[in-house]
Design a protein around this motif. Structure first.
Motif, PDB file in Angstrom:
ATOM      1  N   GLU A 193      74.130  -9.902  12.003  1.00  0.00           N
ATOM      2  CA  GLU A 193      75.470  -9.427  11.655  1.00  0.00           C
ATOM      3  C   GLU A 193      75.501  -8.710  10.313  1.00  0.00           C
ATOM      4  OE1 GLU A 193      78.125 -12.777  11.915  1.00  0.00           O
ATOM      5  OE2 GLU A 193      78.914 -11.996  13.812  1.00  0.00           O
ATOM      6  N   ASP A 194      74.554  -9.004   9.459  1.00  0.00           N
ATOM      7  CA  ASP A 194      74.507  -8.408   8.123  1.00  0.00           C
ATOM      8  C   ASP A 194      73.887  -7.013   8.115  1.00  0.00           C
ATOM      9  OD1 ASP A 194      74.968  -8.742   5.266  1.00  0.00           O
ATOM     10  OD2 ASP A 194      72.786  -8.826   5.063  1.00  0.00           O
ATOM     11  N   LEU A 195      73.316  -6.596   9.249  1.00  0.00           N
ATOM     12  CA  LEU A 195      72.603  -5.322   9.301  1.00  0.00           C
ATOM     13  C   LEU A 195      73.542  -4.148   9.551  1.00  0.00           C
ATOM     14  CD1 LEU A 195      69.561  -6.306  11.568  1.00  0.00           C
ATOM     15  CD2 LEU A 195      69.731  -6.429   9.071  1.00  0.00           C
ATOM     16  N   ASP A 196      73.223  -3.017   8.949  1.00  0.00           N
ATOM     17  CA  ASP A 196      73.878  -1.767   9.314  1.00  0.00           C
ATOM     18  C   ASP A 196      73.341  -1.330  10.675  1.00  0.00           C
ATOM     19  OD1 ASP A 196      75.146  -1.723   6.856  1.00  0.00           O
ATOM     20  OD2 ASP A 196      73.541  -0.559   5.912  1.00  0.00           O
ATOM     21  N   GLU A 197      74.145  -0.584  11.410  1.00  0.00           N
ATOM     22  CA  GLU A 197      73.713  -0.176  12.751  1.00  0.00           C
ATOM     23  C   GLU A 197      72.408   0.613  12.704  1.00  0.00           C
ATOM     24  OE1 GLU A 197      75.502   1.767  16.859  1.00  0.00           O
ATOM     25  OE2 GLU A 197      76.785   1.429  15.111  1.00  0.00           O
ATOM     26  N   ALA A 198      72.213   1.426  11.674  1.00  0.00           N
ATOM     27  CA  ALA A 198      70.985   2.221  11.574  1.00  0.00           C
ATOM     28  C   ALA A 198      69.750   1.330  11.438  1.00  0.00           C
ATOM     29  CB  ALA A 198      71.076   3.172  10.398  1.00  0.00           C
ATOM     30  N   GLU A 199      69.921   0.142  10.839  1.00  0.00           N
ATOM     31  CA  GLU A 199      68.775  -0.755  10.640  1.00  0.00           C
ATOM     32  C   GLU A 199      68.262  -1.340  11.950  1.00  0.00           C
ATOM     33  OE1 GLU A 199      68.974  -2.866   6.421  1.00  0.00           O
ATOM     34  OE2 GLU A 199      70.889  -3.068   7.482  1.00  0.00           O
ATOM     35  N   TRP A 200      69.065  -1.279  12.983  1.00  0.00           N
ATOM     36  CA  TRP A 200      68.616  -1.791  14.272  1.00  0.00           C
ATOM     37  C   TRP A 200      67.479  -0.956  14.851  1.00  0.00           C
ATOM     38  CZ3 TRP A 200      70.763  -5.794  17.592  1.00  0.00           C
ATOM     39  CH2 TRP A 200      71.650  -6.624  16.908  1.00  0.00           C
ATOM     40  N   ALA A 201      67.290   0.227  14.345  1.00  0.00           N
ATOM     41  CA  ALA A 201      66.201   1.093  14.813  1.00  0.00           C
ATOM     42  C   ALA A 201      64.961   0.984  13.918  1.00  0.00           C
ATOM     43  CB  ALA A 201      66.666   2.546  14.868  1.00  0.00           C
ATOM     44  N   THR A 202      64.965   0.075  12.956  1.00  0.00           N
ATOM     45  CA  THR A 202      63.835  -0.078  12.050  1.00  0.00           C
ATOM     46  C   THR A 202      62.654  -0.725  12.765  1.00  0.00           C
ATOM     47  OG1 THR A 202      65.410  -0.423  10.239  1.00  0.00           O
ATOM     48  CG2 THR A 202      63.099  -0.999   9.830  1.00  0.00           C
ATOM     49  N   PRO A 203      61.470  -0.140  12.681  1.00  0.00           N
ATOM     50  CA  PRO A 203      60.288  -0.761  13.303  1.00  0.00           C
ATOM     51  C   PRO A 203      59.970  -2.108  12.657  1.00  0.00           C
ATOM     52  CG  PRO A 203      59.865   1.546  12.768  1.00  0.00           C
ATOM     53  CD  PRO A 203      61.155   1.177  12.092  1.00  0.00           C
ATOM     54  N   THR A 204      59.472  -3.035  13.454  1.00  0.00           N
ATOM     55  CA  THR A 204      59.033  -4.340  12.948  1.00  0.00           C
ATOM     56  C   THR A 204      57.512  -4.408  12.996  1.00  0.00           C
ATOM     57  OG1 THR A 204      58.989  -5.493  15.081  1.00  0.00           O
ATOM     58  CG2 THR A 204      61.130  -5.340  13.947  1.00  0.00           C
ATOM     59  N   ASP A 205      56.975  -5.544  12.589  1.00  0.00           N
ATOM     60  CA  ASP A 205      55.527  -5.754  12.647  1.00  0.00           C
ATOM     61  C   ASP A 205      55.019  -5.902  14.079  1.00  0.00           C
ATOM     62  OD1 ASP A 205      55.165  -5.753   9.851  1.00  0.00           O
ATOM     63  OD2 ASP A 205      55.786  -7.847   9.725  1.00  0.00           O
ATOM     64  N   LEU A 206      55.918  -6.092  15.022  1.00  0.00           N
ATOM     65  CA  LEU A 206      55.535  -6.230  16.421  1.00  0.00           C
ATOM     66  C   LEU A 206      55.384  -4.842  17.032  1.00  0.00           C
ATOM     67  CD1 LEU A 206      57.964  -9.129  17.340  1.00  0.00           C
ATOM     68  CD2 LEU A 206      55.510  -9.297  16.913  1.00  0.00           C
TER      69      LEU A 206
END
Length: 273
Positions: free
Chosen positions: A29-42
């Motif tokens: 819930e704390d994330l900006d919508e753009a951050e949902w597209a951030t790559p992870t280590d997976l």
């Protein structure tokens, strides 16, 4: 027959999982919508994929209804279980962040309500439902859920530059759980000879030790005064390495004793799929 303390053990796992769900959804819930597209280590997964995966498993556990999707042959998916986890990602590609968060919360709430109304009492019994056909017992299923959710919380935290969540009940649960695999790492993955001992110090946890027996198997032992090798790590570093995510920060792992063996153990610590 169930052990006398199975009910309390399973209830403890369920409560830790519930707290992990709350922490994970609060982070999302704390994330900006753009951050949902951030790559992870997976590999191949961004933040959205991680959240979608959690939503998928919680929905199956809550309803008992398996999802289906054409996932193709993504390069990052190895093995049947990894292909299975792609189903939830594919099916939620167009879902909004709010929709995914609400799905996690509603499914987990339904599941928790069911567990409170009819709590399992035998850790070795087969649960009423699992996911993907995994042949897990109640003990394995409920013990794995807080680990999975907390590890994914950490995936999102690293991806979005929001460190934290290392002192929660789910963090303690996961670190202790993963530490149990170090005997397997020492004996099977590294191939250390009989008599080799490993002492693991993870920040905020009791030291644990494993030794390789004459049969070539690693087993927990009382911490020896002079182990063959000792590893000292903070929680974040251990979670990264044992979870197969990414390297620890430079200087975050201290090796005492056999340096060459210690380096091989650190390089082989990943035990999660």
């Amino acid at each position: 027959m169930s052990a006398p303390d199975d009910r309390d053990l399973l209830a403890g796992y369920a409560e830790t999982w519930w707290q992990a769900i709350d922490d994970f959804t609060a982070l999302l819930e704390d994330l900006d919508e753009a951050e949902w597209a951030t790559p992870t280590d997976l590999a191949g997964w961004d933040v959205r994929a991680v959240a979608a995966h959690v939503a998928h498993l919680e929905q199956v556990l809550a309803t008992g209804v398996e999802e289906h999707a054409e996932v193709g042959e993504p390069a990052h998916a190895r093995g049947l279980m990894n292909l299975y986890t792609e189903i939830g990602v594919v099916n939620r590609r167009d879902a909004s962040p709010d929709a995914i968060i609400n799905e996690i919360r509603s499914a987990a709430t339904a599941r928790r309500t069911a567990l409170l109304a009819d709590p399992p009492s035998d850790a070795s019994a087969t649960p009423d439902r699992a996911f993907g056909g995994v042949p897990w017992s109640w003990g394995t299923l409920l013990r794995n859920r807080p680990l999975d959710v907390w590890m994914h919380e950490q995936d999102v935290r690293r991806a979005t530059g929001r460190p934290g969540g290392l002192d929660s009940a789910a963090a303690q649960h996961t670190i202790e759980y993963l530490a149990e695999s170090m005997g397997y790492v020492l004996a099977k993955k590294v191939g250390a000879p009989a008599g080799t001992t490993l002492l693991l110090h993870v920040e905020g946890c009791e030291p644990v030790a494993h030794a390789v027996g004459d049969d070539g198997r690693g087993r927990p032992v009382a911490p020896p005064a002079t182990p063959t090798v000792a590893l000292h790590l903070d929680r974040d570093s251990f979670a990264r390495l044992a979870g197969g995510r990414c390297d620890a920060e430079p200087g975050a792992v201290r090796v005492e004793g056999d340096q060459e063996l210690g380096a091989r153990v650190v390089a082989s610590m990943a035990t999660t799929p």
